[in-house]
Design a protein around this motif. Sequence first.
Motif, short mmCIF file in Angstrom:
data_model
loop_
_atom_site.label_atom_id
_atom_site.label_comp_id
_atom_site.label_asym_id
_atom_site.label_seq_id
_atom_site.Cartn_x
_atom_site.Cartn_y
_atom_site.Cartn_z
N THR A 123 36.96 -0.34 4.49
CA THR A 123 38.18 -0.38 3.67
C THR A 123 37.93 -1.00 2.31
OG1 THR A 123 38.86 -2.45 4.76
CG2 THR A 123 39.75 -0.39 5.64
N ALA A 126 36.62 1.75 0.01
CA ALA A 126 37.39 3.00 -0.01
C ALA A 126 37.61 3.45 -1.45
CB ALA A 126 38.73 2.80 0.69
N SER A 130 43.00 6.30 -2.03
CA SER A 130 42.99 6.54 -0.58
C SER A 130 43.74 5.45 0.19
CB SER A 130 41.55 6.64 -0.08
OG SER A 130 40.88 5.42 -0.30
N GLU A 131 44.67 4.79 -0.50
CA GLU A 131 45.39 3.68 0.11
C GLU A 131 46.14 4.10 1.38
OE1 GLU A 131 45.62 4.37 -3.21
OE2 GLU A 131 44.37 2.73 -3.94
N ALA A 132 46.73 5.29 1.36
CA ALA A 132 47.47 5.77 2.54
C ALA A 132 46.54 5.93 3.73
CB ALA A 132 48.17 7.08 2.22
N TYR A 133 45.35 6.47 3.46
CA TYR A 133 44.38 6.64 4.54
C TYR A 133 43.88 5.29 5.05
CZ TYR A 133 44.42 11.51 3.12
OH TYR A 133 44.81 12.78 2.80
N SER A 135 45.55 2.53 5.00
CA SER A 135 46.64 1.95 5.79
C SER A 135 46.66 2.51 7.21
CB SER A 135 47.97 2.22 5.08
OG SER A 135 49.03 1.75 5.88
N ILE A 136 46.53 3.83 7.32
CA ILE A 136 46.49 4.47 8.64
C ILE A 136 45.27 3.98 9.43
CG2 ILE A 136 46.17 6.66 9.84
CD1 ILE A 136 47.82 7.95 7.56
N PHE A 137 44.16 3.89 8.73
CA PHE A 137 42.93 3.42 9.38
C PHE A 137 43.09 1.99 9.89
CE2 PHE A 137 38.56 1.74 9.22
CZ PHE A 137 37.95 2.63 10.10
N SER A 140 45.25 1.88 12.95
CA SER A 140 44.46 2.30 14.11
C SER A 140 43.52 1.18 14.54
CB SER A 140 43.65 3.55 13.79
OG SER A 140 44.50 4.62 13.49
#
Length: 183
Positions: A123, A126, A130-133, A135-137, A140
Amino acid sequence: MSKNPFNVSAMPNQQRAIDASKAAGLVAAESAQAIAQINQQATQELAALIQKRVSELLKTQDPRSAFEYVHAEVLQDAAKEVTHYHHQLLEVLKSGNKELSDIAEAMIQESKADLIHFVNDATDNAPIGSEAYVSIFKTSFNNALQNFELIRATMADSFANFEKSVENVSNLANPKGASKKKS
């Protein structure tokens, strides 16, 4: 373009897994050896005791006194020996269980630390946008950490239940000792 088939960064993790496996195997081998020694000692003591009791029994002329002797001496001694043997085995099992629990706990903590390090590296590096990705990562990842904690708690419960089972067997074999412990 040639790829290196070896992931150098994974080698320390693999070595830790190998070391943990070796440690668990060593605990199992030591427990087996301790049980074998207990069995050998119990067999030798039982053979000596049987020889002694048989020679004393052969000296008895009266069948009634022979029966009383067997009931009063031989059976009580046998019960004491079985209880002592059982106690020794339970101590070996408890000790091995504790060591295996410690090894498993250490492995879980190391894996958790490795995962945290991996996520932080991923992260932090990154790409912009790609902040949304990310955040999802991270969401998870947090779920994965909760699963680690569930695995650790389940493992701890499993080892605790094993110890309770061992204690229950001990209490069934020696009800007098169990009532003394509760007092």
